[in-house]
Design a protein around this motif. Structure first.
Motif, PDB file in Angstrom:
ATOM      1  N   THR A 143       1.030  -1.153  -0.200  1.00 26.51           N
ATOM      2  CA  THR A 143       0.075   0.037   0.168  1.00 26.51           C
ATOM      3  C   THR A 143       0.748   1.128  -0.066  1.00 26.51           C
ATOM      4  O   THR A 143       0.488   2.408  -0.500  1.00 26.51           O
ATOM      5  CB  THR A 143      -0.726  -0.052   1.309  1.00 26.51           C
ATOM      6  OG1 THR A 143      -1.610  -1.133   1.302  1.00 26.51           O
ATOM      7  CG2 THR A 143      -1.848   1.068   1.214  1.00 26.51           C
ATOM      8  N   CYS A 197       1.640   3.243  -3.326  1.00 29.39           N
ATOM      9  CA  CYS A 197       0.367   3.758  -3.970  1.00 29.39           C
ATOM     10  C   CYS A 197       0.515   4.775  -5.031  1.00 29.39           C
ATOM     11  O   CYS A 197       0.058   4.983  -6.083  1.00 29.39           O
ATOM     12  CB  CYS A 197      -0.940   3.949  -3.054  1.00 29.39           C
ATOM     13  SG  CYS A 197      -1.715   2.834  -2.758  1.00 29.39           S
ATOM     14  N   SER A 198       1.448   5.756  -4.356  1.00 27.02           N
ATOM     15  CA  SER A 198       1.476   7.193  -5.071  1.00 27.02           C
ATOM     16  C   SER A 198       2.630   6.646  -6.496  1.00 27.02           C
ATOM     17  O   SER A 198       2.421   7.826  -7.253  1.00 27.02           O
ATOM     18  CB  SER A 198       2.355   7.970  -4.142  1.00 27.02           C
ATOM     19  OG  SER A 198       3.783   7.342  -3.843  1.00 27.02           O
ATOM     20  N   THR A 222       2.007   4.013  -8.276  1.00 28.75           N
ATOM     21  CA  THR A 222       1.357   2.847  -8.917  1.00 28.75           C
ATOM     22  C   THR A 222       0.192   3.398  -9.669  1.00 28.75           C
ATOM     23  O   THR A 222      -0.743   4.327  -9.029  1.00 28.75           O
ATOM     24  CB  THR A 222       0.895   1.774  -7.997  1.00 28.75           C
ATOM     25  OG1 THR A 222       2.104   1.308  -7.536  1.00 28.75           O
ATOM     26  CG2 THR A 222       0.122   0.565  -8.769  1.00 28.75           C
ATOM     27  N   GLY A 223      -0.026   2.886 -11.114  1.00 27.23           N
ATOM     28  CA  GLY A 223      -1.125   3.456 -11.728  1.00 27.23           C
ATOM     29  C   GLY A 223      -2.355   2.734 -11.294  1.00 27.23           C
ATOM     30  O   GLY A 223      -2.505   1.839 -10.597  1.00 27.23           O
ATOM     31  N   LEU A 224      -3.739   3.604 -11.905  1.00 29.07           N
ATOM     32  CA  LEU A 224      -4.843   3.121 -11.405  1.00 29.07           C
ATOM     33  C   LEU A 224      -5.192   1.671 -11.725  1.00 29.07           C
ATOM     34  O   LEU A 224      -5.793   0.893 -10.932  1.00 29.07           O
ATOM     35  CB  LEU A 224      -5.915   4.180 -12.100  1.00 29.07           C
ATOM     36  CG  LEU A 224      -7.379   3.802 -11.639  1.00 29.07           C
ATOM     37  CD1 LEU A 224      -7.692   4.244 -10.227  1.00 29.07           C
ATOM     38  CD2 LEU A 224      -8.316   4.715 -12.625  1.00 29.07           C
ATOM     39  N   SER A 249      -3.461  -0.738  -9.624  1.00 28.56           N
ATOM     40  CA  SER A 249      -4.187  -0.679  -8.089  1.00 28.56           C
ATOM     41  C   SER A 249      -5.530  -1.371  -8.149  1.00 28.56           C
ATOM     42  O   SER A 249      -5.556  -2.277  -7.301  1.00 28.56           O
ATOM     43  CB  SER A 249      -4.524   0.822  -7.876  1.00 28.56           C
ATOM     44  OG  SER A 249      -3.239   1.689  -7.839  1.00 28.56           O
ATOM     45  N   LEU A 250      -6.258  -1.001  -9.178  1.00 28.65           N
ATOM     46  CA  LEU A 250      -7.603  -1.897  -9.244  1.00 28.65           C
ATOM     47  C   LEU A 250      -7.461  -3.495  -9.265  1.00 28.65           C
ATOM     48  O   LEU A 250      -8.053  -4.036  -8.506  1.00 28.65           O
ATOM     49  CB  LEU A 250      -8.353  -1.429 -10.355  1.00 28.65           C
ATOM     50  CG  LEU A 250      -8.979  -0.131 -10.238  1.00 28.65           C
ATOM     51  CD1 LEU A 250      -9.611   0.407 -11.625  1.00 28.65           C
ATOM     52  CD2 LEU A 250      -9.867   0.148  -9.147  1.00 28.65           C
ATOM     53  N   LEU A 251      -6.627  -3.889  -9.969  1.00 30.41           N
ATOM     54  CA  LEU A 251      -6.248  -5.218 -10.026  1.00 30.41           C
ATOM     55  C   LEU A 251      -5.707  -5.653  -8.799  1.00 30.41           C
ATOM     56  O   LEU A 251      -5.250  -6.933  -8.730  1.00 30.41           O
ATOM     57  CB  LEU A 251      -5.523  -5.708 -11.601  1.00 30.41           C
ATOM     58  CG  LEU A 251      -5.988  -5.273 -12.754  1.00 30.41           C
ATOM     59  CD1 LEU A 251      -5.042  -5.582 -13.817  1.00 30.41           C
ATOM     60  CD2 LEU A 251      -7.386  -6.055 -12.772  1.00 30.41           C
ATOM     61  N   GLY A 252      -4.899  -4.874  -8.155  1.00 31.79           N
ATOM     62  CA  GLY A 252      -4.146  -5.115  -6.820  1.00 31.79           C
ATOM     63  C   GLY A 252      -2.794  -5.959  -7.386  1.00 31.79           C
ATOM     64  O   GLY A 252      -2.272  -6.681  -6.535  1.00 31.79           O
ATOM     65  N   PHE A 291       0.935  -5.072  -8.095  1.00 34.84           N
ATOM     66  CA  PHE A 291       1.970  -3.798  -8.258  1.00 34.84           C
ATOM     67  C   PHE A 291       2.984  -4.344  -9.253  1.00 34.84           C
ATOM     68  O   PHE A 291       3.191  -5.405  -9.648  1.00 34.84           O
ATOM     69  CB  PHE A 291       2.588  -3.383  -6.888  1.00 34.84           C
ATOM     70  CG  PHE A 291       1.377  -2.804  -5.998  1.00 34.84           C
ATOM     71  CD1 PHE A 291       1.434  -1.583  -5.758  1.00 34.84           C
ATOM     72  CD2 PHE A 291       0.308  -3.537  -5.278  1.00 34.84           C
ATOM     73  CE1 PHE A 291       0.627  -0.902  -4.902  1.00 34.84           C
ATOM     74  CE2 PHE A 291      -0.513  -3.122  -4.620  1.00 34.84           C
ATOM     75  CZ  PHE A 291      -0.464  -1.523  -4.451  1.00 34.84           C
ATOM     76  N   GLY A 331      -0.393   8.589   0.282  1.00 32.65           N
ATOM     77  CA  GLY A 331      -0.648   9.147  -0.940  1.00 32.65           C
ATOM     78  C   GLY A 331      -1.382   8.654  -2.135  1.00 32.65           C
ATOM     79  O   GLY A 331      -1.379   8.937  -3.438  1.00 32.65           O
ATOM     80  N   GLN A 350      -7.875   4.200  -4.906  1.00 31.52           N
ATOM     81  CA  GLN A 350      -6.831   3.225  -4.520  1.00 31.52           C
ATOM     82  C   GLN A 350      -7.219   2.859  -2.786  1.00 31.52           C
ATOM     83  O   GLN A 350      -7.195   1.782  -2.497  1.00 31.52           O
ATOM     84  CB  GLN A 350      -5.642   3.769  -4.379  1.00 31.52           C
ATOM     85  CG  GLN A 350      -4.677   4.038  -5.850  1.00 31.52           C
ATOM     86  CD  GLN A 350      -3.427   4.406  -5.781  1.00 31.52           C
ATOM     87  OE1 GLN A 350      -3.247   5.409  -5.258  1.00 31.52           O
ATOM     88  NE2 GLN A 350      -2.597   3.828  -6.774  1.00 31.52           N
ATOM     89  N   ARG A 359     -10.281   0.590  -3.198  1.00 38.40           N
ATOM     90  CA  ARG A 359      -9.625  -0.861  -3.673  1.00 38.40           C
ATOM     91  C   ARG A 359      -9.040  -1.428  -2.601  1.00 38.40           C
ATOM     92  O   ARG A 359      -9.075  -2.862  -2.330  1.00 38.40           O
ATOM     93  CB  ARG A 359      -8.917  -0.477  -4.856  1.00 38.40           C
ATOM     94  CG  ARG A 359      -8.324  -1.893  -5.535  1.00 38.40           C
ATOM     95  CD  ARG A 359      -9.168  -3.322  -5.728  1.00 38.40           C
ATOM     96  NE  ARG A 359      -8.437  -4.337  -5.951  1.00 38.40           N
ATOM     97  CZ  ARG A 359      -7.718  -5.125  -5.235  1.00 38.40           C
ATOM     98  NH1 ARG A 359      -7.955  -5.011  -3.897  1.00 38.40           N
ATOM     99  NH2 ARG A 359      -7.389  -6.311  -5.626  1.00 38.40           N
ATOM    100  N   LEU A 360      -8.014  -0.696  -1.894  1.00 36.43           N
ATOM    101  CA  LEU A 360      -6.989  -1.475  -1.109  1.00 36.43           C
ATOM    102  C   LEU A 360      -7.304  -1.395   0.316  1.00 36.43           C
ATOM    103  O   LEU A 360      -6.755  -2.266   1.075  1.00 36.43           O
ATOM    104  CB  LEU A 360      -5.666  -0.784  -1.317  1.00 36.43           C
ATOM    105  CG  LEU A 360      -5.022  -0.797  -2.684  1.00 36.43           C
ATOM    106  CD1 LEU A 360      -4.013  -0.207  -3.038  1.00 36.43           C
ATOM    107  CD2 LEU A 360      -4.808  -2.451  -3.247  1.00 36.43           C
TER     108      LEU A 360
END
Lengths: 242, 256
Positions: free
Chosen positions: A102, A105-106, A108-110, A113-116, A118, B167, B172, B175-176
């Motif tokens: 997590t 996140c900053s 990582t693209g959308l 992220s949606l697919l989980g 990285f 961030g 996100q 989802r997370l």
């Protein structure tokens, strides 16, 4: 960041919440590689100060500069400032690895992220951090199955994934036994040695003296003591905490 | 209890009893002649239900399978739509402004029952199970959207704050953090709505939207009560089986 570089500067900081002055005329400076313990009684303004530095709260008075600019209050939070809340804020149903990732996140693209899913290098980084913190073997375990000290390490791992310049931790070791608390503080000291500014709130004065470079005592929202940990007058601190 | 409170309760009891009698009279349920006539009809109807006609079990079985398919596909389609709707309706996930508007949208969707949504889709896509499936899907989206949003609003704010502090964007965070934290509630509510939809789908055929309802209404209107009984019993068995399967799945999920 080079050790000694100023990272946080607050002058005359003031926050009033529901008619009550939570922070009054607070001055604070912190540098890269420094561990600053913010001590004081419950309700003394410690958490509010951390939240203002993180950009969760907007100060109403004074000047606050974090990494060279006022903290970002609107929009996405600044990932260079790691923040560990009092109850750690971990996703308990998720694994140690998922919680750690997590922190990326900053970067990582959308869609990822949606697919989980990285990027592979983020998985490598997360495993390396977990190994450093001694919890690599628990990577696939849900967080709810870990002990208090192990959870603390997961929260640190998530913050380290952000590659932070500042780490803010609220009442970080207050719920741990003495041995585990010391282990966690040793980890924190190692992080500071890499040039990260560490700001922690606590009411454990003895431990603050041992591990911090500097102690700032807040009393009723005001700075009552701001001194190198070795110079702090224990009698004065006890008086503030009483 | 004070005497004033006791007196208030007594007044409320008397007013409720009088209102109840007045409503029964207005509905014709105190008309002895009408009740006697109704009792005779029920006796004839009950006699004609037995024995059930087994010759229709094949077509009834196929129709029940279609009913379950409508409920299954409609529930899953509704769930897929409900997730983003719930995130937009959750105060902690999307903020109070979005939550207010989207909760009103979900309330509107739920105001219209699945049967009426099916009528809308019969008009749109024609007679058959596709219309029923879409009707169930829209109603489920409204219903699940509300249940999911409530579950999401129950997530510990500190978890959301901590993940946001890394961030992460709102999507996100949803989802997370929010979805994993509420996953258990999302799955159990999905099972609950599926069970509900199996029952609701059994009358979609009344409006030409597929399933066993077509036969239930047809046998009723053509006075073939023995065949109606076969359809009702088969529906009952199917619903009981789905309930048992659901309960087993629920236990499996909660024991984990």
């Amino acid at each position: 960041m080079d050790a000694g570089t100023p990272t946080i500067e607050a002058r005359g900081l003031g926050i009033t919440f529901r008619g009550r002055d939570v922070l009054v005329d607070v001055d604070l400076q912190a540098r890269a590689g420094e561990i600053v313990m913010i001590a004081g009684r419950s309700g003394g303004g410690k958490t509010t100060l951390l939240r203002a530095i993180k950009g969760i709260l907007q100060p109403q008075r004074g000047h606050l500069s974090v990494l060279g600019a006022p903290p970002r209050v609107d929009g996405r939070a600044d990932p260079r400032i790691g923040f560990i809340p009092q109850q750690l804020g971990l996703v308990r149903a998720e694994t140690v690895l998922a919680n750690t990732l997590t922190g990326a996140c900053s970067r990582t693209g959308l869609l990822r992220s949606l697919l989980g899913r990285f990027a592979p290098e983020e998985y490598e980084r997360a495993h390396a951090i977990l190994d450093q913190l001694g919890i690599g073997e628990y990577a696939q375990l849900p967080v709810r199955m870990l002990s208090g000290g192990q959870r603390q390490r997961v929260a640190i791992a998530r913050s380290l994934m952000q590659q932070p310049s500042i780490l803010l931790a609220d009442e970080f070791v207050s719920q741990l036994d003495l041995v585990t608390a010391r282990e966690i503080l040793e980890v924190t000291r190692a992080i500071a040695r890499r040039g990260v500014t560490v700001l922690m709130t606590t009411h454990e004065v003895e431990m603050a003296r041992e591990f911090a470079d500097r102690i700032v005592m807040l009393q009723d929202g005001r700075v009552a003591v701001d001194a190198p940990a070795t110079d702090v007058d224990v009698a004065r601190i006890r008086e503030v905490l009483r | 209890m004070t005497s004033r409170l006791r007196a208030r309760r007594r007044v409320l009891l008397v007013v409720t009893a009088l209102a109840f009698i007045a409503v029964l009279a207005h509905l014709g349920l105190l008309d002895a002649g009408q009740l006697a006539f109704g009792a005779r009809n029920v006796a004839i109807f009950t006699r004609d239900l037995f024995p059930p006609d087994p010759t229709v079990i094949g077509r009834v079985g196929i129709a029940i399978l279609e009913t379950i398919e409508i409920a299954f596909a409609g529930t899953l389609l509704g769930c897929v739509a409900a997730l983003p709707l719930a995130i937009a309706s959750s105060e902690v996930a999307a903020g109070p402004g979005s939550a207010r508007v989207m909760r009103a949208v979900l309330a509107f969707i739920r105001t219209i029952p699945a049967l009426l949504w099916a009528v809308v889709f019969v008009v749109a896509v024609g007679l058959g199970a596709a219309a029923g499936t879409l009707g169930v899907a829209v109603y489920s989206a409204g219903y699940l959207g509300k249940l999911y949003a409530d579950a999401m609003d129950g997530v510990d704010p500190e978890v959301i704050e901590a993940v946001r502090a890394t961030g992460a964007s709102r999507v996100q965070v949803a989802r997370l953090a929010i979805i994993p934290e509420t996953m258990h509630a999302l799955l159990t509510q999905l099972l609950f709505v599926f069970e509900y939809n199996v029952r609701a789908s059994s009358i979609l055929g009344f409006v030409g939207a597929g399933g066993i309802g077509f036969y239930l209404l047809g046998y009723l209107q053509s006075l073939q009560y023995d065949r109606l009984m076969t359809a009702v019993l088969a529906t009952f068995v199917a619903v009981m089986l789905i309930d048992a399967l659901s309960a087993r799945l629920y236990r499996w999920l909660t024991d984990a």
